[in-house]
Write a protein that holds these residues in place. Sequence first.
Motif, PDB file in Angstrom:
ATOM      1  N   PHE A   1      -7.586  -4.371  -6.888  1.00  0.00           N
ATOM      2  CA  PHE A   1      -6.657  -3.273  -7.152  1.00  0.00           C
ATOM      3  C   PHE A   1      -5.695  -3.638  -8.277  1.00  0.00           C
ATOM      4  O   PHE A   1      -5.436  -2.827  -9.184  1.00  0.00           O
ATOM      5  CB  PHE A   1      -5.888  -2.914  -5.885  1.00  0.00           C
TER       6      PHE A   1
ATOM      7  N   THR B   1      -4.211   5.109  -6.874  1.00  0.00           N
ATOM      8  CA  THR B   1      -5.327   5.232  -5.940  1.00  0.00           C
ATOM      9  C   THR B   1      -5.822   3.844  -5.543  1.00  0.00           C
ATOM     10  O   THR B   1      -6.256   3.068  -6.391  1.00  0.00           O
ATOM     11  CB  THR B   1      -6.481   6.033  -6.571  1.00  0.00           C
ATOM     12  N   TRP B   2      -5.755   3.544  -4.246  1.00  0.00           N
ATOM     13  CA  TRP B   2      -6.182   2.251  -3.729  1.00  0.00           C
ATOM     14  C   TRP B   2      -7.072   2.499  -2.524  1.00  0.00           C
ATOM     15  O   TRP B   2      -6.590   2.861  -1.441  1.00  0.00           O
ATOM     16  CB  TRP B   2      -4.968   1.405  -3.360  1.00  0.00           C
TER      17      TRP B   2
ATOM     18  N   GLN C   1       2.649   2.263 -12.908  1.00  0.00           N
ATOM     19  CA  GLN C   1       1.776   1.154 -12.540  1.00  0.00           C
ATOM     20  C   GLN C   1       2.379  -0.191 -12.937  1.00  0.00           C
ATOM     21  O   GLN C   1       2.143  -1.206 -12.274  1.00  0.00           O
ATOM     22  CB  GLN C   1       0.393   1.359 -13.150  1.00  0.00           C
TER      23      GLN C   1
ATOM     24  N   ALA D   1       2.191   1.689  -3.437  1.00  0.00           N
ATOM     25  CA  ALA D   1       1.148   2.218  -4.325  1.00  0.00           C
ATOM     26  C   ALA D   1       0.980   3.717  -4.110  1.00  0.00           C
ATOM     27  O   ALA D   1       0.856   4.494  -5.073  1.00  0.00           O
ATOM     28  CB  ALA D   1      -0.171   1.489  -4.075  1.00  0.00           C
TER      29      ALA D   1
ATOM     30  N   TYR E   1      -6.870  -6.494  -2.598  1.00  0.00           N
ATOM     31  CA  TYR E   1      -5.681  -6.311  -3.427  1.00  0.00           C
ATOM     32  C   TYR E   1      -5.863  -6.912  -4.818  1.00  0.00           C
ATOM     33  O   TYR E   1      -5.299  -6.419  -5.795  1.00  0.00           O
ATOM     34  CB  TYR E   1      -4.443  -6.885  -2.732  1.00  0.00           C
TER      35      TYR E   1
ATOM     36  N   GLN F   1     -10.834  -1.776  -0.760  1.00  0.00           N
ATOM     37  CA  GLN F   1     -10.688  -2.531  -2.007  1.00  0.00           C
ATOM     38  C   GLN F   1      -9.709  -3.689  -1.832  1.00  0.00           C
ATOM     39  O   GLN F   1      -8.546  -3.470  -1.458  1.00  0.00           O
ATOM     40  CB  GLN F   1     -10.204  -1.612  -3.128  1.00  0.00           C
TER      41      GLN F   1
ATOM     42  N   SER G   1      -7.065  -3.281 -11.683  1.00  0.00           N
ATOM     43  CA  SER G   1      -7.293  -1.904 -12.118  1.00  0.00           C
ATOM     44  C   SER G   1      -6.050  -1.238 -12.694  1.00  0.00           C
ATOM     45  O   SER G   1      -6.139  -0.167 -13.298  1.00  0.00           O
ATOM     46  CB  SER G   1      -7.803  -1.056 -10.937  1.00  0.00           C
TER      47      SER G   1
ATOM     48  N   ARG H   1       0.825  -1.209   0.000  1.00  0.00           N
ATOM     49  CA  ARG H   1       0.000   0.000   0.000  1.00  0.00           C
ATOM     50  C   ARG H   1       0.862   1.263   0.000  1.00  0.00           C
ATOM     51  O   ARG H   1       0.557   2.241  -0.690  1.00  0.00           O
ATOM     52  CB  ARG H   1      -0.929   0.010   1.212  1.00  0.00           C
TER      53      ARG H   1
END
Length: 482
Positions: free
Chosen positions: A298, A288-289, A309, A282, A295, A293, A301, A279
């Motif tokens: 995520f 944005t997580w 990313q 990220a 993992y 949500q 996405s 996290r």
Amino acid sequence: MSHQKIALTPEARSTALAQALIALETEFELRTEFPSEVLAEAERAIADFELPPIDRREIELVTIDPASSTDLDQAVHLSRSDDGYLVHYAIADVPGFVALGGNLDAETRLRGQTVYLPHRRISLHPEAIAEDAGSLLPNQDRSAYLWSFSLDASGELMHTALERAMVRSREKLSYTGVQASIDSGQAGQMLQLLREVGLKRIELERLRGGASLRIPSQDVECVEGTYQLVSDAPLPVEDWNAQISLMTGMAAAGIMLKAKVGLLRTMPAPAQKDIDIFRLQAQTLGATWAPEQPYGEFLRSLDLEDPRQLALMHHATSLFRGATYSAFDGELPQETVQAAIAAPYAHTTAPLRRLVDRFALLVCSYAATGQEVPAAVREVLPSLPELMNDSNRVVNKIERAAIDTVEAASLAHRLGERFSAVTLTGSTEENGNGKSGGILQLDSPAVTARYEGSVSPGTRVEVELLDADLDTRKVRFRILDS
């Protein structure tokens, strides 16, 4: 600063590379030849093989694999039913060719799995089985373990049946060809249903909390004697097809758990500390997580066209650790779930290429019909986790070494050249050599290598090639000042 480039012709580089790849077979002590007694036993098994009396050749199965594949483990057919779908999945009848306790059985236990190298494939079974008599080649009568799945309208599995039957594949299809036919609207109903069911199974995976890494594959191809690195994200059809295999593995696990005997593929859920670290990564990379949500959602996405990313997806490997095999007989294992799949799961669909699948098929075939699993099968199960884990360790090392070798060879003549890249990991702290650095991926060629310099992960950079040594398999870059 001047650089001395290695002036090798493409032919010479290819020869040196081929020799280096062949040397890996000795370095990692691969079993490249089958003993004569093993080959003789395989030939006798083929000559004495009898097709099963149950005839399911009316099912219009097809195989879907990489175009060059000849060891075809699976064939599939999908159709609609009144309230959902009917899926048939035929798995090569490898157990029919391998007598328990024989020379071939012993040899496969030493090998563990097929090894795929840039210059050759080192098969788990003799080619007469792997590429001919045991392979689900088109327009050939074959024996197979035929799974029949009834799905509801959402793609949920409602009923499973398993039988050993005679089948006939109608066509050998490739991933690229199937994807092109679907994208162009030319695909027939069966392939359209593969997409439809595959997408529904992916949604079910999401709902049960499953997750998957979508790191672009890095493969080595030989084109007219020259080895090249190719990096491509999986085609959608590969994911849809994989969902049929995953469903089979989940069904097999259910059968074995109910019978209280078998072999599962398990993986623990990621530790909370690893999720917390991920996290933070990220957040650092600007993704944005949402706190609620999972993992897995995520990861779905993430846009792998975005360098930051892509770097984050590489970081996510820390969440997929500890996969192993768990054998049981009578008392169920403490851990039964494969966390990334979010369900109990067993390797069952690739018996030509993986030792453990042959035994999972045997256990399932007895248990699914209410028969006692023979002692000769049960007594082997406890030894399989160690055999497979050892084999996986060797194969992972040699496949990484093969890619490192090709990377070094493809860049050895380009010392001092500049390349565009994205950093996958980064550090501002000095490493053991007194220099900061990390891992980067070039835009072209598809090389992942170490770099020197201080930069955050997910940063697009220009780098200079400092070293590419075929003997040590080391490639090294430095970040250029912007």
